[in-house]
Design a protein around this motif. Structure first.
Motif, PDB file in Angstrom:
ATOM      1  N   UNK A  17       7.272  11.266  -0.576  1.00 54.78           N
ATOM      2  CA  UNK A  17       7.674  10.246  -1.549  1.00 54.78           C
ATOM      3  C   UNK A  17       9.185  10.268  -1.751  1.00 54.78           C
ATOM      4  N   UNK A  18       9.727   9.148  -2.185  1.00 56.12           N
ATOM      5  CA  UNK A  18      11.142   9.074  -2.520  1.00 56.12           C
ATOM      6  C   UNK A  18      11.435  10.046  -3.666  1.00 56.12           C
ATOM      7  N   UNK A  19      12.605  10.638  -3.613  1.00 56.34           N
ATOM      8  CA  UNK A  19      12.989  11.523  -4.710  1.00 56.34           C
ATOM      9  C   UNK A  19      13.126  10.724  -6.001  1.00 56.34           C
ATOM     10  N   UNK A  20      13.698   9.513  -5.874  1.00 55.40           N
ATOM     11  CA  UNK A  20      13.800   8.620  -7.026  1.00 55.40           C
ATOM     12  C   UNK A  20      12.893   7.426  -6.769  1.00 55.40           C
ATOM     13  N   UNK A  79       6.347   5.678  -0.849  1.00 55.01           N
ATOM     14  CA  UNK A  79       6.554   6.584   0.262  1.00 55.01           C
ATOM     15  C   UNK A  79       7.905   6.282   0.899  1.00 55.01           C
ATOM     16  N   UNK A  80       8.531   7.297   1.474  1.00 53.03           N
ATOM     17  CA  UNK A  80       9.799   7.063   2.184  1.00 53.03           C
ATOM     18  C   UNK A  80       9.584   6.152   3.382  1.00 53.03           C
ATOM     19  N   UNK A  81      10.664   5.524   3.843  1.00 52.92           N
ATOM     20  CA  UNK A  81      10.464   4.607   4.968  1.00 52.92           C
ATOM     21  C   UNK A  81      10.393   5.352   6.297  1.00 52.92           C
ATOM     22  N   UNK A  82      11.050   6.508   6.403  1.00 56.90           N
ATOM     23  CA  UNK A  82      10.798   7.362   7.562  1.00 56.90           C
ATOM     24  C   UNK A  82      10.514   8.759   7.058  1.00 56.90           C
ATOM     25  N   UNK A  83       9.506   9.383   7.654  1.00 53.89           N
ATOM     26  CA  UNK A  83       9.118  10.717   7.213  1.00 53.89           C
ATOM     27  C   UNK A  83       9.334  11.673   8.367  1.00 53.89           C
ATOM     28  N   UNK A  84      10.194  12.630   8.152  1.00 55.35           N
ATOM     29  CA  UNK A  84      10.509  13.542   9.247  1.00 55.35           C
ATOM     30  C   UNK A  84       9.406  14.564   9.436  1.00 55.35           C
ATOM     31  N   UNK A  85       9.177  14.923  10.705  1.00 49.93           N
ATOM     32  CA  UNK A  85       8.112  15.880  11.005  1.00 49.93           C
ATOM     33  C   UNK A  85       8.686  17.243  11.386  1.00 49.93           C
ATOM     34  N   UNK A  86       9.933  17.479  10.993  1.00 46.83           N
ATOM     35  CA  UNK A  86      10.605  18.742  11.288  1.00 46.83           C
ATOM     36  C   UNK A  86       9.728  19.953  11.052  1.00 46.83           C
ATOM     37  N   UNK A  87       9.142  19.989   9.843  1.00 49.89           N
ATOM     38  CA  UNK A  87       8.402  21.180   9.453  1.00 49.89           C
ATOM     39  C   UNK A  87       6.929  21.103   9.824  1.00 49.89           C
ATOM     40  N   UNK A 111       0.814  -1.213   0.000  1.00 46.32           N
ATOM     41  CA  UNK A 111       0.000   0.000   0.000  1.00 46.32           C
ATOM     42  C   UNK A 111       0.844   1.258   0.000  1.00 46.32           C
ATOM     43  N   UNK A 112       1.862   1.303   0.874  1.00 48.86           N
ATOM     44  CA  UNK A 112       2.716   2.497   0.929  1.00 48.86           C
ATOM     45  C   UNK A 112       3.390   2.747  -0.420  1.00 48.86           C
ATOM     46  N   UNK A 113       3.659   1.666  -1.148  1.00 47.89           N
ATOM     47  CA  UNK A 113       4.365   1.845  -2.413  1.00 47.89           C
ATOM     48  C   UNK A 113       3.463   2.385  -3.509  1.00 47.89           C
ATOM     49  N   UNK A 114       2.150   2.115  -3.415  1.00 45.52           N
ATOM     50  CA  UNK A 114       1.296   2.526  -4.532  1.00 45.52           C
ATOM     51  C   UNK A 114       0.284   3.602  -4.169  1.00 45.52           C
ATOM     52  N   UNK A 115       0.255   4.035  -2.896  1.00 48.65           N
ATOM     53  CA  UNK A 115      -0.692   5.098  -2.547  1.00 48.65           C
ATOM     54  C   UNK A 115      -0.284   6.398  -3.246  1.00 48.65           C
ATOM     55  N   UNK A 116      -1.269   7.177  -3.705  1.00 50.06           N
ATOM     56  CA  UNK A 116      -0.948   8.329  -4.563  1.00 50.06           C
ATOM     57  C   UNK A 116      -0.532   9.572  -3.774  1.00 50.06           C
ATOM     58  N   UNK A 117       0.509   9.476  -2.959  1.00 48.81           N
ATOM     59  CA  UNK A 117       1.014  10.669  -2.295  1.00 48.81           C
ATOM     60  C   UNK A 117       1.922  11.423  -3.255  1.00 48.81           C
ATOM     61  N   UNK A 118       1.858  12.765  -3.176  1.00 52.18           N
ATOM     62  CA  UNK A 118       2.603  13.571  -4.144  1.00 52.18           C
ATOM     63  C   UNK A 118       3.696  14.417  -3.496  1.00 52.18           C
ATOM     64  N   UNK A 119       3.484  14.803  -2.216  1.00 43.51           N
ATOM     65  CA  UNK A 119       4.369  15.754  -1.562  1.00 43.51           C
ATOM     66  C   UNK A 119       5.811  15.237  -1.521  1.00 43.51           C
ATOM     67  N   UNK A 120       6.746  16.102  -1.873  1.00 42.23           N
ATOM     68  CA  UNK A 120       8.151  15.703  -1.935  1.00 42.23           C
ATOM     69  C   UNK A 120       8.706  15.268  -0.591  1.00 42.23           C
ATOM     70  N   UNK A 121       8.092  15.736   0.513  1.00 38.01           N
ATOM     71  CA  UNK A 121       8.572  15.334   1.831  1.00 38.01           C
ATOM     72  C   UNK A 121       8.208  13.886   2.120  1.00 38.01           C
TER      73      UNK A 121
END
Lengths: 429, 344
Positions: free
Chosen positions: B153-156, B160-168, B141-151
């Protein structure tokens, strides 16, 4: 009426049929040659069968699927690591290894059997947790104690750079790698041919024995039904391989390690033999009804521990066969998933927590492992991403356990309700 | 049974508490930074408290330990990712994540409870494997869910990235809210208050009529049925509450940790929570809110204080992970053997 019967067969084999369909799809989409698939399948079957066979005894004893075979697998690993450390190989080495593994797994089996006796009715979840607990225990021994004075390891090649703790991957020496597999190899097509001859001979002998005992021809044929089925299986397989060109090349190129097959057959026979002894009958009685068993003078607790010990020992042998074929061991992870994969394979074969047969072991092993190596390839071809196939196969192996446990609980629910109702009626009267 | 709190706290909990205090004294002798050890353990207590709390409803309704907690956790993660996708920040982001997570968890909880009702007797085994398989299904699911935000999804590549930082977004927003320091010990009052409020809500529920009926049906289903309680519905209600708490729990956990961990990370998250409530004196069929509070405090402080000390003494960094496995699974095993049931 016939449609009803057909539906009933379909329903009782739902898991297996679902997996056959899944296997056909994933094999078709994997885009591999028949040779590759047959070779992989044969080697995986030889590698994994004994591990799956180890699950049979606890099911017979009514303890459900024994997830604690992880302990047995670890015992096998300990044996292999020790003989690698001492630098002995060949058949002497393997005998010593099997001896060590058996002794250790008897201890482990007593430990988990003791725990199972304390947690009657929840043996499966206990087995899972015992597996995790054991992982911590082995990490402690191999990572912290190995190489120190408590657990000396003489061979520095096995140790991490610091001198304490075993390496993540230990490669076995020449005398251990493929030691069983290389004894005697034969191409698959020859194996099938000899199989046809041998089973034909046995079938004729069996029929003749029944005839000599004074049965009519018809009765003699009916009584040797099992052998005739085995014979026809071999014949059909042989004809398929002989007549389909792609399978014919595969059959020529695939080598079957006959000695390993012999070992698997010995474990099967051992299992059958144990079932026929007094002990086997006791185990079966415990599985049917513990109260009846203890009323008829069987020491239920002791019998359950023995069943667990047998299972653990066979698992240790299974892991030795598995690892000598792999040629190396991942010290900290090889034993981890053994329980899950073996259980999943057995369930795919159509077994339940109340009933499992040798036939189901092999059907399950073929289907599960066929799926297991074709799935990532099919995933790569379909989604251009092998990771999806990888995730899907882990999902399937965990999911099949959850789903088939659920299905069997579902089937038994009306029975349990009816039983309760009868009991309450009896009480009311 | 006054106020619904039955204190089944035994001598072992006191021994454990004394042991932890001894460890703290030992740590100062070893020249370690004792206040920071205490701060760490308080943060970890706050992070894990809601997961431990999630074990309470299912134990009370007779299902036993909820090995399927990650089902709820995944719902919370989906909610959290949606807020990151829309760049939501601050408290509005945090609470939106919770508000999205809760309805998902309700649906999942209903389904999970319905499934468990069909397999009474082996809920824990099935729950465990259901959890594992759903975690891996969601990996796809994480691999095919349609998330768009650069924070996110993987750049390449895809997914979805395996860890998503909540800095911002809302990193440590609850921790920092009303936080203060005493003698070098930082107390994240906001997060602790949030935990306490949730505990209070659950306690309120458990002392309400429905809660008492749930406990009654869990303790003795036959008696419950004779009172006219719908046992199955009570069990479904308990899995719903448990899943919702799991969803809220992961959001609170992640804001303190600073990351959303996806893919296989949720797989083992139920185990520390289970070990915690058991160490707090609960059994597989009896637990109170006191067990939750005590268990979270004892287990987390034991691990966060004892493990660095053990590594310090034995100078081996991998020891702590091993000890954690041994301790938590050993506790669960011990509790299983005390479960009762059929005797041989």
């Amino acid at each position: 009426m016939k449609a009803d019967k057909f539906l009933a067969v379909l329903k009782s084999n739902a898991v297996t049929i679902f997996f056959i369909i899944l296997c056909i799809f994933s094999t078709a989409f994997s885009g591999q040659s028949a040779t590759f698939i047959v070779q992989e399948l044969v080697s995986r079957l030889c590698r994994n069968s004994v591990l799956i066979l180890s699950l049979l005894m606890p099911v017979l004893c009514g303890m459900g699927l024994n997830f604690s075979i992880v302990l047995g697998a670890a015992a096998g690993q300990i044996g292999l690591i020790l003989i690698t450390n001492w630098g002995i190989g060949g058949f002497t080495g393997m005998l010593i290894c099997i001896l060590i593994a058996t002794i250790i797994s008897v201890l482990f089996g007593i430990f988990s059997g003791f725990l199972f006796n304390k947690t009657v009715g929840q043996e499966m979840i206990t087995g899972i947790i015992v597996g995790y607990f054991a992982k911590g225990f082995f990490d402690l021994i191999f990572l912290i104690l190995a190489g120190t004075k408590i657990f000396p390891i003489g061979n520095p090649e096995l140790l991490l750079a610091g001198g304490v703790g075993l390496k993540n991957t230990i490669v076995f020496g020449e005398g251990v790698r493929y030691v069983f597999d290389d004894v005697f190899k034969l191409s698959l097509i020859n194996c099938l041919l000899y199989g046809v001859y041998i089973t034909l001979a046995i079938t004729i002998v069996v029929i003749l024995i029944h005839k000599i005992k004074g049965n009519k021809w018809k009765d003699a044929l009916i009584k040797s039904k099992t052998m005739i089925i085995v014979f026809s299986c071999f014949l059909i397989c042989f004809l398929l391989v002989f007549l389909i060109p792609s399978l014919f090349t595969a059959g020529l190129r695939t080598d079957v390690p006959l000695f390993t097959v012999l070992l698997i057959a010995v474990v099967c026979l051992l299992n059958e033999f144990l079932c026929k002894t007094k002990l086997g009958q006791d185990i079966r009685t415990c599985g049917l009804d513990m109260q009846v068993a203890s009323a008829s003078g069987i020491k239920v607790g002791q019998t359950r521990i023995i069943a667990t010990v047998i299972s653990t020992i066979i698992a240790a042998w299974g892991q030795i066969i598995f690892l000598q074929n792999m040629g190396l061991v991942n010290t900290y992870t090889s034993h981890e998933q053994v329980g899950t994969y073996a259980v999943a394979a057995l369930l795919v074969g159509g077994a339940s927590i109340h009933k499992a047969t040798i036939k189901q072991v092999f059907v399950g092993a073929v289907l599960f492992h066929l799926l297991f190596f074709t799935m990532p390839l099919a995933g790569f071809n379909l989604f251009n991403d092998s990771q999806i196939g990888e995730y899907f196969r882990v999902f399937v192996s965990y999911g099949v356990i959850a789903i088939s446990l659920a299905l069997h609980a579902w089937e038994n629910l009306p029975k349990v309700k009816a039983k309760k109702k009868i009991k309450s009626d009896v009480v009311a009267n | 049974m006054k106020l619904g709190i039955k204190v089944n706290v035994g001598i072992s909990q006191f021994i454990m508490g004394a042991f932890i205090i001894c460890l703290l004294i030992l740590s100062s002798f070893l020249g370690m930074n004792t206040p920071s050890l205490i701060s760490d353990s308080i943060v970890r207590i706050g992070m894990q408290m809601i997961f431990v709390l999630a074990m309470l409803p299912t134990i009370q309704s007779g299902i036993g330990l909820n090995f399927g907690l990650p089902l709820g956790i995944i719902c919370g993660l989906v909610g959290g990712l949606i807020t990151v996708e829309f760049n939501m920040t601050g408290f509005s982001g945090l609470f939106t994540a919770i508000l999205i997570g809760i309805p998902l968890a309700v649906v999942v909880g209903i389904f999970y409870g319905w499934l468990l009702n069909h397999m009474k007797g082996s809920e824990m085994t099935v729950g465990n494997y259901l959890n594992f398989s759903v975690v891996y299904l969601m990996c796809i699911g994480w691999m095919i869910l349609p998330f768009k935000n650069g924070a996110i999804v993987w750049a390449m590549g895809e997914g979805v990235r395996s860890t998503i930082t909540l800095d911002n977004n809302y990193q440590q927003i609850l921790d920092n809210f009303l936080s203060f320091s005493i003698a070098g010990v930082r107390i994240p009052l906001g997060m602790l208050l949030f935990d306490i409020i949730l505990c209070f809500l659950v306690w309120m529920f458990m002392t309400s009529k429905t809660g008492i009926l749930m406990r009654c049906s869990g303790g003795n289903p036959v008696f419950g049925a004779s009172l006219g309680i719908n046992n199955d519905r009570m069990r479904i209600l308990s899995t719903v509450i448990s899943s919702v708490l799991g969803a809220v729990g992961i959001i609170v956990y992640s804001q303190s940790y600073g990351f959303y961990q996806l893919y296989t990370a949720p797989q083992m998250m139920a185990y520390p929570a289970i070990a915690s409530i058991l160490i707090g004196g609960a059994t597989t069929h009896r637990a109170t809110i006191i067990n939750v509070l005590l268990g979270a405090v004892l287990y987390q402080s034991l691990l966060t204080i004892a493990l660095p000390i053990a590594s310090e003494i034995l100078s081996n960094s991998s020891l702590s992970e091993i000890l954690r496995t041994l301790v938590s699974n050993g506790i669960i095993l011990y509790a299983l053997t005390k479960m009762g049931g059929k005797k041989i």
